[in-house]
Design a protein around this motif. Structure first.
Motif, PDB file in Angstrom:
ATOM      1  N   ARG A  30       0.854  -1.185   0.000  1.00 31.94           N
ATOM      2  CA  ARG A  30       0.000   0.000   0.000  1.00 31.94           C
ATOM      3  C   ARG A  30       0.886   1.230   0.000  1.00 31.94           C
ATOM      4  N   GLY A  31       0.615   2.134  -0.912  1.00 37.45           N
ATOM      5  CA  GLY A  31       1.365   3.378  -0.994  1.00 37.45           C
ATOM      6  C   GLY A  31       0.628   4.510  -0.307  1.00 37.45           C
ATOM      7  N   GLU A  32       1.376   5.480   0.185  1.00 35.61           N
ATOM      8  CA  GLU A  32       0.776   6.678   0.769  1.00 35.61           C
ATOM      9  C   GLU A  32       0.540   7.674  -0.352  1.00 35.61           C
ATOM     10  N   MET A  33      -0.653   8.251  -0.391  1.00 38.82           N
ATOM     11  CA  MET A  33      -0.998   9.150  -1.496  1.00 38.82           C
ATOM     12  C   MET A  33      -0.391  10.534  -1.362  1.00 38.82           C
ATOM     13  N   PHE A  34      -0.538  11.154  -0.227  1.00 39.80           N
ATOM     14  CA  PHE A  34      -0.115  12.540  -0.077  1.00 39.80           C
ATOM     15  C   PHE A  34       1.121  12.613   0.803  1.00 39.80           C
ATOM     16  N   LEU A  40       5.975   3.331   0.595  1.00 41.40           N
ATOM     17  CA  LEU A  40       5.256   2.079   0.395  1.00 41.40           C
ATOM     18  C   LEU A  40       5.355   1.221   1.649  1.00 41.40           C
ATOM     19  N   HIS A  41       4.243   0.576   2.001  1.00 36.92           N
ATOM     20  CA  HIS A  41       4.189  -0.314   3.149  1.00 36.92           C
ATOM     21  C   HIS A  41       3.958  -1.739   2.644  1.00 36.92           C
ATOM     22  N   LEU A  42       4.850  -2.653   2.998  1.00 37.61           N
ATOM     23  CA  LEU A  42       4.716  -4.070   2.657  1.00 37.61           C
ATOM     24  C   LEU A  42       4.213  -4.778   3.909  1.00 37.61           C
ATOM     25  N   THR A  43       3.028  -5.405   3.795  1.00 37.00           N
ATOM     26  CA  THR A  43       2.439  -6.084   4.953  1.00 37.00           C
ATOM     27  C   THR A  43       2.203  -7.550   4.642  1.00 37.00           C
ATOM     28  N   ASP A  44       2.154  -8.356   5.701  1.00 37.84           N
ATOM     29  CA  ASP A  44       1.792  -9.757   5.520  1.00 37.84           C
ATOM     30  C   ASP A  44       0.274  -9.856   5.412  1.00 37.84           C
ATOM     31  N   THR A  45      -0.258 -11.056   5.268  1.00 35.73           N
ATOM     32  CA  THR A  45      -1.705 -11.219   5.062  1.00 35.73           C
ATOM     33  C   THR A  45      -2.512 -10.854   6.301  1.00 35.73           C
ATOM     34  N   ALA A  46      -1.891 -10.822   7.470  1.00 39.24           N
ATOM     35  CA  ALA A  46      -2.587 -10.410   8.692  1.00 39.24           C
ATOM     36  C   ALA A  46      -2.580  -8.891   8.864  1.00 39.24           C
ATOM     37  N   GLY A  47      -1.860  -8.183   7.998  1.00 43.24           N
ATOM     38  CA  GLY A  47      -1.821  -6.730   8.056  1.00 43.24           C
ATOM     39  C   GLY A  47      -0.641  -6.162   8.822  1.00 43.24           C
ATOM     40  N   ALA A  48       0.251  -7.016   9.318  1.00 45.96           N
ATOM     41  CA  ALA A  48       1.438  -6.545  10.046  1.00 45.96           C
ATOM     42  C   ALA A  48       2.490  -6.071   9.044  1.00 45.96           C
ATOM     43  N   GLU A  49       3.031  -4.873   9.276  1.00 45.30           N
ATOM     44  CA  GLU A  49       4.045  -4.332   8.376  1.00 45.30           C
ATOM     45  C   GLU A  49       5.348  -5.108   8.523  1.00 45.30           C
ATOM     46  N   VAL A  50       5.884  -5.572   7.374  1.00 45.84           N
ATOM     47  CA  VAL A  50       7.153  -6.309   7.379  1.00 45.84           C
ATOM     48  C   VAL A  50       8.277  -5.478   6.774  1.00 45.84           C
ATOM     49  N   ALA A  51       7.913  -4.443   5.987  1.00 43.85           N
ATOM     50  CA  ALA A  51       8.928  -3.553   5.416  1.00 43.85           C
ATOM     51  C   ALA A  51       8.274  -2.216   5.065  1.00 43.85           C
ATOM     52  N   PHE A  52       9.071  -1.167   5.156  1.00 40.68           N
ATOM     53  CA  PHE A  52       8.640   0.177   4.775  1.00 40.68           C
ATOM     54  C   PHE A  52       9.691   0.727   3.822  1.00 40.68           C
TER      55      PHE A  52
END
Length: 164
Positions: A30-34, A40-52
């Motif tokens: 998911r990218g931040e728009m503004f 960019l935020h890389l998350t696992d399927t549970a929604g926990a961020e694994v990389a920024f």
């Protein structure tokens, strides 16, 4: 390990889904728009961020930082060369070489090939096949691929704007 990363076409901002070789969701992007610079935020399927992944906003060369668990893991830098594109991944001593115009390239390190990346053509939205060597950090590889995709998207947009 083989992964497939596909961009969602009808979404605001950057959104990707990453599947494994069996078609199961593995990560979401998911990218931040503004924001100033790409984030960019890389998350696992549970929604926990694994990389920024964060772009350095004011830099002579395109430069991205990868954070994992709040700590800086790598810095992706696009080197200026006359005829080819070249990226360095500082902090883990990876190099990225290949045909970036065709989105066909490899990430290599001291032990050889870390991953090979190939863009699938004729798909709805960008779709990349990523073959990761065993014993490599797939999340870090995905972060590098996302940073390179961001640089390519920005240069394509700049070229399109200068043509009009």
């Amino acid at each position: 390990m083989n992964l497939c990363m596909k961009q969602k076409v009808f979404s605001w901002g950057d959104r990707f889904t990453v599947w494994d070789e069996n078609g199961n969701d593995r990560y979401y992007v998911r990218g931040e728009m503004f924001s100033l610079g790409k984030k960019l935020h890389l998350t696992d399927t549970a929604g926990a961020e694994v990389a920024f992944i964060q772009q350095k906003a004011f830099s002579f060369k395109p430069r991205f930082y990868v954070y994992m668990n709040g700590a800086l893991q790598a810095e992706i830098v696009k080197d200026f060369t006359f005829f080819t594109q070249r990226y360095r991944v500082e902090g883990i001593d990876w190099e990225v070489n290949g045909n970036f115009g065709a989105h066909d390239y490899e990430i290599s390190g001291a032990r050889g090939t870390v991953a090979s990346i190939h863009k699938q053509w004729f798909t709805w939205g960008d779709c990349y096949e990523i073959c990761i060597s065993e014993n490599e950090n797939e999340q870090l590889v995905l972060a590098v691929v996302l940073a390179i995709d961001a640089v390519m998207a920005q240069s394509n947009a700049a070229a399109a704007n200068s043509a009009t």
